[in-house]
Design a protein around this motif. Structure first.
Motif, PDB file in Angstrom:
ATOM      1  N   LEU A 260      18.265  20.697  -0.443  1.00 42.06           N
ATOM      2  CA  LEU A 260      18.745  19.863  -1.560  1.00 42.06           C
ATOM      3  C   LEU A 260      19.532  18.655  -1.043  1.00 42.06           C
ATOM      4  N   GLY A 261      20.291  18.846   0.040  1.00 39.51           N
ATOM      5  CA  GLY A 261      21.038  17.717   0.625  1.00 39.51           C
ATOM      6  C   GLY A 261      20.085  16.601   1.014  1.00 39.51           C
ATOM      7  N   ALA A 262      18.990  16.959   1.673  1.00 44.20           N
ATOM      8  CA  ALA A 262      18.030  15.944   2.142  1.00 44.20           C
ATOM      9  C   ALA A 262      17.264  15.335   0.970  1.00 44.20           C
ATOM     10  N   THR A 263      16.845  16.182   0.035  1.00 44.65           N
ATOM     11  CA  THR A 263      16.048  15.667  -1.096  1.00 44.65           C
ATOM     12  C   THR A 263      16.879  14.718  -1.964  1.00 44.65           C
ATOM     13  N   VAL A 264      18.120  15.136  -2.268  1.00 47.48           N
ATOM     14  CA  VAL A 264      18.969  14.278  -3.106  1.00 47.48           C
ATOM     15  C   VAL A 264      19.339  12.999  -2.337  1.00 47.48           C
ATOM     16  N   SER A 265      19.484  13.081  -1.016  1.00 42.72           N
ATOM     17  CA  SER A 265      19.753  11.865  -0.218  1.00 42.72           C
ATOM     18  C   SER A 265      18.597  10.893  -0.359  1.00 42.72           C
ATOM     19  N   LEU A 266      17.378  11.413  -0.299  1.00 41.49           N
ATOM     20  CA  LEU A 266      16.193  10.545  -0.423  1.00 41.49           C
ATOM     21  C   LEU A 266      16.171   9.886  -1.808  1.00 41.49           C
ATOM     22  N   LEU A 267      16.466  10.707  -2.824  1.00 45.56           N
ATOM     23  CA  LEU A 267      16.507  10.156  -4.194  1.00 45.56           C
ATOM     24  C   LEU A 267      17.594   9.082  -4.298  1.00 45.56           C
ATOM     25  N   GLY A 268      18.769   9.397  -3.727  1.00 41.74           N
ATOM     26  CA  GLY A 268      19.884   8.446  -3.743  1.00 41.74           C
ATOM     27  C   GLY A 268      19.514   7.145  -3.054  1.00 41.74           C
TER      28      GLY A 268
END
Lengths: 345, 146
Positions: B106-114
């Motif tokens: 989730l850290g990586a996925t939300v970073s990509l979205l951000g």
């Protein structure tokens, strides 16, 4: 033999003699101090050359400022070899000597480690010379050294340390051990950053700052890597819950203060470096980098002690004296690096 | 109204960019077009812009993953209790692996979205420039007053 080689040879023999006297003519217990120093220093020495080898193989710019200093420790592999020879009488305290097997028997144990240390020394020497002269084959010798390093560190982990806990064994232990060697060597680069700051800045300017940040980032990454290896080891023991396997953790967490020492290893090797280096500003600070590097060394030292102490008795005073003697020898070798590790013209 | 400054040499472009920013031109008013990415430009510009908010996306994602990992593991064993290897139903050492993976995921996925949100991507207008500058380094400066 050149002047510095003769001096080093004499110094190594004197140190070996001195440690022999400390170990066998004073109440040194069962040689736990001797084994601790062997395990601690071999990780730093072989790991330092491995860090440069990785830098050369990957063509990393981060290794350039530290190259000469890290490579200069390679002659100490011979000192470790000599110290291993005088450790041989202590093998009688290893539990497997009562019922020797095919792999764990005294003669094969001695033969493979003496040969291994000699081979690693010659490969390290060849690689150090290639690397310092920026020779065409430095990447090739880097790969050869890394293979020798992985085999050597795994062998040391299995035979010198893990077999103390016989019949307990773990195939993960070798990997944990050579990751720790690499981790210690990165910490040594952190110590060099502080000690040789002026010299490095003078010689490499801005690129040193960038290399230092890269080393700090690698140290941060290795804190996580170490934790994952350590946890993997713990998890399989916890899951299996087999009497032969749990002995490693059981005897080290049942009583105080051994329990506190055991848990402090996680704090020293993971929690402190991880939290500190999460902040970019902390990574950029020379003093913080030095302190974290020393904390990592302390963590590795405590881990070695925690594994050795329940099996081999240790005389703390002798441990400190031997540690200081080998440490001073290391400082001497690093300071004299310009006499034996320079670019040939 | 936009001023266009074109440079064929990287050094001249870097020096002009530095000069503009040092003279107080807000980075918002500058648009840079380069034939290739250049880290030195990032280093120059980042001194004049506030720190990126991307780290808050990462932290939020990682915390959600951490909490979600525990919720998933504890929730499923309580919903369908199966004792494994004689261990307690809620066995934290075993759950840590799932929690760790969820934190990273989730850290990586939300970073990509951000990253996509903060960069206003995908924006096809920005990717395909109406003008082709070839190998030139270009600074476009917005002259309009805010």
């Amino acid at each position: 033999m050149s002047g510095i080689q003769t001096k080093l040879a004499i110094a190594f023999l004197v140190i070996t003699g001195l440690i022999y006297v400390l170990e066998y003519f004073l109440p040194a217990g069962q040689g736990g101090a001797h084994l601790f120093n062997l395990l601690f220093w071999i990780a730093i020495i072989e790991g330092s050359i491995a860090v440069v080898a990785v830098g050369e193989v990957t063509n990393g710019k981060w290794v350039k400022p530290y190259r000469q200093e890290l490579l200069s420790v390679y002659p100490l592999i011979l000192l470790i070899g000599l110290l291993f020879v005088i450790f041989i009488p202590r093998l009688e305290y290893y539990p497997w000597t009562e019922q020797p097997g095919i792999w764990l028997n005294k003669n094969l144990f001695i033969a493979r480690h003496v040969i291994q240390l000699i081979v690693v020394f010659f490969i390290a020497r060849k690689f150090a010379r290639e690397s310092i002269n920026e020779g065409q084959k430095r990447a090739f010798w880097g790969v050869i050294y890394l293979l020798a390093f992985a085999i050597s560190m795994t062998g040391v982990a299995f035979d010198w340390l893990m077999s103390l806990e016989y019949p307990w064994f773990s195939t993960l232990f070798g990997a944990l051990f050579f990751i720790e060697a690499f981790y210690c060597a990165l910490a040594l680069a952190g110590i060099f950053s502080f000690l040789y700051k002026a010299k490095f800045l003078d010689t490499y300017g801005e690129s040193f700052e960038s290399a230092r940040m890269d080393i700090a980032t690698l140290l941060f990454a290795f804190a996580i890597f170490w934790a994952s290896q350590f946890y993997t080891q713990y998890l399989v023991i916890w899951y299996g819950n087999i009497p032969e396997e749990v002995s490693l953790i059981y005897y080290r967490t049942i009583d105080s203060p051994m329990r506190e020492f055991f848990y402090s290893v996680v704090a020293f090797n993971f929690i402190i470096p991880f939290i500190t280096f999460t902040y970019r500003r902390m990574k950029a600070n020379y003093l913080v980098f030095l302190i974290v590097s020393i904390v990592v060394w302390v963590g590795i030292a405590v881990e070695r002690l925690v594994i050795i102490v329940p099996r081999l008795s240790i005389n703390p005073l002798i441990l400190i004296v031997e540690f200081v003697i080998i440490g001073l020898m290391m400082i001497y070798v690093i300071r004299k690096r310009d006499s034996f590790l320079v670019k040939s013209t | 109204m936009t001023d266009k400054m074109t440079f064929s040499k990287r050094a001249e472009f870097i020096s002009k960019l530095r000069e503009l920013l040092e003279s107080g031109v807000p980075p918002k008013k500058l648009k840079i077009v380069m034939p290739h990415p250049d880290h030195e430009v990032d280093e120059i510009v980042e001194k004049y812009v506030p720190p990126s908010k991307l780290k808050y996306f990462t932290l939020a994602g990682a915390l959600s993953g951490f909490i979600g990992g525990f919720a998933l593991t504890i929730g499923t064993v309580l919903d369908w209790p199966l004792i494994t290897g004689g261990k307690p139903l809620i066995s934290i050492p075993a759950f840590i692996v799932i929690v760790f993976e969820m934190t990273i995921l989730l850290g990586a996925t939300v970073s990509l979205l951000g990253f996509l949100i903060l960069s206003r991507l995908p924006s096809f207008k920005s990717i395909i420039s109406p003008e082709d500058y070839g190998n030139e380094f270009v600074i476009l400066m917005d002259r309009r007053d805010e």
